[in-house]
Motif scaffolding. Structure first.
Motif, short mmCIF file in Angstrom:
data_model
loop_
_atom_site.label_atom_id
_atom_site.label_comp_id
_atom_site.label_asym_id
_atom_site.label_seq_id
_atom_site.Cartn_x
_atom_site.Cartn_y
_atom_site.Cartn_z
N LEU A 218 36.82 14.19 13.38
CA LEU A 218 36.97 15.21 14.41
C LEU A 218 36.35 14.72 15.72
CD1 LEU A 218 36.27 18.30 12.15
CD2 LEU A 218 38.41 17.83 13.37
N PRO A 219 36.60 15.39 16.87
CA PRO A 219 36.25 14.83 18.19
C PRO A 219 34.80 14.39 18.38
CG PRO A 219 37.77 16.63 18.48
CD PRO A 219 37.44 16.60 17.01
N ALA A 220 33.83 15.08 17.80
CA ALA A 220 32.43 14.68 17.97
C ALA A 220 32.01 13.63 16.94
CB ALA A 220 31.50 15.88 17.88
N ALA A 221 32.87 13.36 15.96
CA ALA A 221 32.63 12.37 14.90
C ALA A 221 31.40 12.71 14.06
CB ALA A 221 32.51 10.97 15.48
N THR A 222 31.00 13.97 14.03
CA THR A 222 29.94 14.41 13.12
C THR A 222 30.55 14.91 11.81
OG1 THR A 222 30.02 16.64 14.06
CG2 THR A 222 28.43 15.09 15.01
N HIS A 223 31.81 15.33 11.86
CA HIS A 223 32.55 15.83 10.71
C HIS A 223 33.96 15.25 10.75
CE1 HIS A 223 29.27 18.71 11.15
NE2 HIS A 223 29.52 19.19 9.95
N GLY A 224 34.64 15.37 9.64
CA GLY A 224 36.00 14.86 9.57
C GLY A 224 36.82 15.60 8.53
N TRP A 225 37.98 15.01 8.21
CA TRP A 225 38.90 15.61 7.24
C TRP A 225 38.20 15.87 5.92
CZ3 TRP A 225 40.79 13.82 2.52
CH2 TRP A 225 41.94 14.45 2.03
N TYR A 226 37.33 14.96 5.51
CA TYR A 226 36.62 15.11 4.24
C TYR A 226 35.79 16.39 4.21
CZ TYR A 226 32.28 13.89 6.59
OH TYR A 226 31.19 13.90 7.42
N SER A 227 35.16 16.73 5.37
CA SER A 227 34.34 17.93 5.41
C SER A 227 35.20 19.19 5.45
CB SER A 227 33.39 17.89 6.61
OG SER A 227 34.08 17.68 7.82
N THR A 228 36.34 19.14 6.14
CA THR A 228 37.26 20.27 6.15
C THR A 228 37.70 20.59 4.73
OG1 THR A 228 38.07 19.52 8.31
CG2 THR A 228 39.36 21.20 7.19
N MET A 229 38.00 19.56 3.95
CA MET A 229 38.45 19.75 2.57
C MET A 229 37.40 20.46 1.73
SD MET A 229 41.56 18.58 2.06
CE MET A 229 41.63 18.24 0.30
N ALA A 300 36.76 14.59 28.12
CA ALA A 300 38.15 15.01 27.97
C ALA A 300 38.33 16.50 28.19
CB ALA A 300 38.66 14.62 26.58
N PHE A 301 37.24 17.26 28.09
CA PHE A 301 37.27 18.70 28.33
C PHE A 301 36.66 19.06 29.69
CE2 PHE A 301 37.83 18.41 23.78
CZ PHE A 301 38.76 19.41 23.51
N GLY A 302 36.59 18.09 30.61
CA GLY A 302 36.21 18.37 31.99
C GLY A 302 34.74 18.33 32.31
N ASP A 303 33.91 17.80 31.43
CA ASP A 303 32.47 17.77 31.66
C ASP A 303 32.12 16.63 32.63
OD1 ASP A 303 29.73 17.97 31.58
OD2 ASP A 303 29.59 18.01 29.39
N LEU A 304 31.61 16.97 33.82
CA LEU A 304 31.21 15.99 34.83
C LEU A 304 29.71 15.75 34.87
CD1 LEU A 304 33.47 17.12 37.82
CD2 LEU A 304 33.89 15.28 36.18
N ALA A 305 28.96 16.47 34.05
CA ALA A 305 27.50 16.32 34.07
C ALA A 305 27.09 15.06 33.32
CB ALA A 305 26.85 17.54 33.41
N PRO A 306 25.95 14.47 33.67
CA PRO A 306 25.46 13.31 32.93
C PRO A 306 24.89 13.67 31.56
CG PRO A 306 23.96 13.87 34.70
CD PRO A 306 25.15 14.74 34.88
N GLY A 307 24.43 14.91 31.40
CA GLY A 307 23.85 15.36 30.14
C GLY A 307 24.16 16.82 29.93
N ARG A 308 23.46 17.46 29.01
CA ARG A 308 23.73 18.87 28.71
C ARG A 308 22.58 19.79 29.09
NH1 ARG A 308 27.84 21.89 26.27
NH2 ARG A 308 28.98 20.11 27.15
N ILE A 309 21.35 19.45 28.73
CA ILE A 309 20.22 20.34 29.00
C ILE A 309 19.59 20.00 30.34
CG2 ILE A 309 17.92 21.05 28.24
CD1 ILE A 309 18.84 20.60 25.38
N GLY A 310 19.42 21.01 31.17
CA GLY A 310 18.76 20.84 32.46
C GLY A 310 17.45 21.60 32.50
N ASN A 311 16.49 21.03 33.19
CA ASN A 311 15.25 21.74 33.50
C ASN A 311 15.18 21.93 35.01
OD1 ASN A 311 13.26 20.00 31.02
ND2 ASN A 311 14.32 21.94 30.85
N GLY A 312 15.06 23.16 35.44
CA GLY A 312 14.93 23.46 36.85
C GLY A 312 13.63 24.17 37.14
N THR A 313 13.50 24.67 38.35
CA THR A 313 12.30 25.42 38.73
C THR A 313 12.70 26.66 39.52
OG1 THR A 313 12.03 24.10 40.75
CG2 THR A 313 10.78 23.41 38.80
#
Length: 662
Positions: A218-229, A300-313
């Motif tokens: 699957l897209p994140a490669a953490t799971h696949g067809w084997y896990s769906t089954m 592929a889903f439009g993410d332009l950020a370098p990462g996911r979690i941000g810390n701001g102030t």
């Protein structure tokens, strides 16, 4: 006659000055609903904004369902979930708009709740399942249910192109396993079978999807067809270890309402300092790079950020001497500012015979991770300054250290504000000459990088808007005791209970009520209430009621009905509020034959900001191009503006800073 004329002219001049001074407009003390958008990133700052971004006129129900799925895939990532201890189900965050904007990650139960909430908001029926080692949602259209798994990023079209539901997937897998002995539950054999396109020879219901790569991942490669089954083998958390329908209860009403006062600055960053809300180690996406590892799918889903979690102030340097803080403060009593009488300190006790009070509210769109209070105390002979903290809308106050001598003061607020979005500080000043010469409140916050208004190579259209000048008071709390000491519970908001037992908020008789008071600083404009609840029988349920006359009469907004099984979620909203209303009683009125209980409550009261209005806003973008720092500063002088930022090369986003222009 000449002196007379001179005197008359002087009187007229003085009168004219007095009129002009009285008529001079007072600058707004707070600007609300500040929004900066990029044409590269969809707006998911509220449910209404999401709907405008993703749900278009003329869409079929299937297209709406796929738009819901695409949203959740884009704006959340599969990781151990943030824990706010506000829900009754694992203490995860189950508000889709909060998930997208504050965290950007969660587990399968979280993704299921997001699909349920957005699907229902788009007008579709929704339900979810607990299956083997996984939680999945379905939406209903064309007289059938359809699985849309945003957690593992898949759905399964059948041979006719129609998307299969959970029961169809289970039946197809069961049939294949019966014809191919030795594969059911055999992880190693299933992994070997799926490679080099082998998965296409498996159950027909799984063979038409584009979610798997050639080797069955699957897209994140953490799971696949084997896990769906194995996930759809018929097992789950229900009776007899069978798959079951299970509501992943959600909250509703959070929105990104950025509010700024003079001296206040919000910085959101496309990077983090390693801070997060999770207990123990942080989620993997704390350091994961978009486009690599488990986030390989995100671009592929439009993410332009370098990462996911941000810390701001979020910083508030309170403008004491000028008095500009007065309009946004909840209370200013017996205080004079330097601008009033040219006396020091910046704010000081006006009449020494009585104490002076200042109450400052600190609402935030983003969760507080840490905080610090810094102030310069000036204490007169025999005087003192005491400070108190409230995180339950001013119902209770916790005393902080009292100061009896002049000097710089520092208070660590983290033990008080961690996991909170709103709190109040109350300063009580006593004695002649006692006051404050400086006051600064600063916080580290957590936010997701994904929905920030990112730039891309070429021309970027930036839209600024300052919307409705409203604020919100919130009661959001769980019914259980597991969050005690970590988060607010329903009990912290002083509910009045009738025939209701706690913890759990279960009816003890056939009828009972849970009543809560909510008060707003300005005229109430909108009230939303709801809950994740349980009603085991068709005659069980809860009426959502509100009173605007101090409990003399209650109006029923809607009913949260049975039969719910393990639970259900429902919200109701009213704008039919008497003019000038600042207080309401909110009542959950339950009836039961079997069992009725509340697992959490969530109430949002919107109000008109008493001193709200528009002032110019300064927007600062910071990014790198080929390792070279770039900056764009724009002063928005109108409530709605559009401008362009050009990037010669692919930018690496750094920060966006918002503050009122001087």
């Amino acid at each position: 006659m000449f002196p007379h004329r001179l005197r008359l002219a002087s009187i007229l001049a003085i009168s004219a000055f007095a009129v002009s001074a009285a008529d001079k407009p007072v600058a707004p003390a707070v600007v609300s609903h500040i929004k900066v958008l990029s044409d590269k990133i969809e707006d998911v700052s509220s449910l209404d904004a999401w709907k405008k971004s993703f749900i278009k006129d003329g869409m079929t129900d299937e297209q709406k369902g796929l738009a819901v799925w695409a949203t959740v895939v884009k704006f959340r990532h599969q990781e151990p979930p943030p824990q706010e201890y506000l829900r009754g189900d694992g203490n995860c965050v189950h508000d889709p708009i909060k998930t997208f904007n504050v965290y950007g990650y969660g587990m399968c139960c979280c993704a299921s709740s997001n699909i349920e909430a957005l699907g229902r908001y788009a007008g579709l029926k929704a339900r979810a399942w607990g299956i083997t080692g996984h939680s999945v949602p379905e939406l209903f259209w064309d007289n059938s249910w359809h699985l849309l798994d945003a957690s593992l990023i898949c759905y399964f079209p059948k041979a006719d192109g129609k998307i299969a539901g959970v029961e169809e997937i289970q039946a197809s897998i069961a049939d294949w396993c019966a014809k191919n002995p030795g594969y059911k539950g055999n992880d190693a054999k299933l992994r070997a079978f799926m490679r080099s396109g082998g998965w296409r020879k498996g159950p027909d219901v799984l063979s038409h999807t584009k979610a798997y790569d050639d080797n069955g991942w699957l897209p994140a490669a953490t799971h696949g067809w084997y896990s769906t089954m194995q996930e759809y083998d018929g097992g789950g958390g229900g009776q007899g270890n069978k798959a079951m329908n299970f509501e992943y209860g959600y909250s509703q009403g959070y929105e990104v309402n950025i509010q700024l006062r003079p001296g206040e600055k919000l910085s959101r960053n496309w990077f983090n300092k390693g801070l997060h809300i999770n207990e123990g180690g942080g989620p993997g996406c704390l350091n994961e790079k978009v486009g690599t590892g488990q986030m390989r799918y995100a671009p592929a889903f439009g993410d332009l950020a370098p990462g996911r979690i941000g810390n701001g102030t979020l910083e508030y340097n309170v403008p004491l001497a000028s008095g500009e803080f007065r309009g946004s403060a909840l209370a200013v009593e017996n205080l004079a500012c330097k601008s009033d009488d040219n006396a020091s300190p910046a704010v000081h006790v006006k009449d020494a015979a009585s104490p002076a009070t200042l109450i400052v509210r600190m609402p935030s769109c983003y969760v507080y991770l840490a905080g610090e209070l810094n102030y310069k105390a000036v204490v007169g002979d025999g005087g003192q300054i005491s400070v108190a903290f409230s995180d339950n809308n001013g119902l209770d106050w916790k005393d902080l250290p009292t100061v009896a001598a002049s000097g710089e003061q520092k208070v660590d607020l983290k033990p008080l504000v961690f996991r909170r979005y709103d709190y109040r500080l109350k300063f009580t000043l006593k004695g002649k000459g006692t006051g404050l010469d400086a006051l600064k409140i600063s916080h580290d916050i957590q936010h997701s990088q994904r929905p920030l208004p990112a730039l891309d190579k070429g021309s970027n259209t930036i839209t600024f808007n300052a919307g409705t000048q409203e604020g919100t008071i919130v009661i959001d709390a769980g019914a259980g005791a597991e969050g005690k000491g970590k988060q607010l519970t329903i009990g912290d908001f002083h509910p009045v209970l009738e025939n209701v037992t706690t913890p759990g908020y279960v009816l003890s008789k056939e009828q009972g009520t849970v009543t809560l008071d909510i008060a707003t600083p300005g005229d109430m404009t909108r009230l939303q209430m709801g809950a994740f609840y349980r009603a085991r029988d068709e005659k069980d349920g809860w009426d959502l009621q509100v009173s605007f006359d101090d409990g003399k009469t209650f109006k029923t907004l809607d009913r949260m009905p049975g039969l719910t099984g393990y639970g259900s979620t429902k919200y109701a909203t009213t704008t039919e509020i008497p003019t000038g209303t600042k207080k309401a009683k909110v009542r959950y009125a339950g009836t039961q034959r079997t069992i009725a209980m509340l697992q959490n409550v969530c109430i949002h009261a919107d109000y008109k900001e008493p001193a709200g209005g528009f002032r110019p806003v300064k927007i600062t973008y910071l990014w790198d191009e080929n390792g070279q720092p770039k900056q764009d500063v724009h002063i928005a002088k109108q409530e709605t503006e559009t401008y362009t930022i050009n990037c010669a090369e692919k930018p690496t986003m750094k920060s966006i800073v918002l503050e009122l222009a001087e």
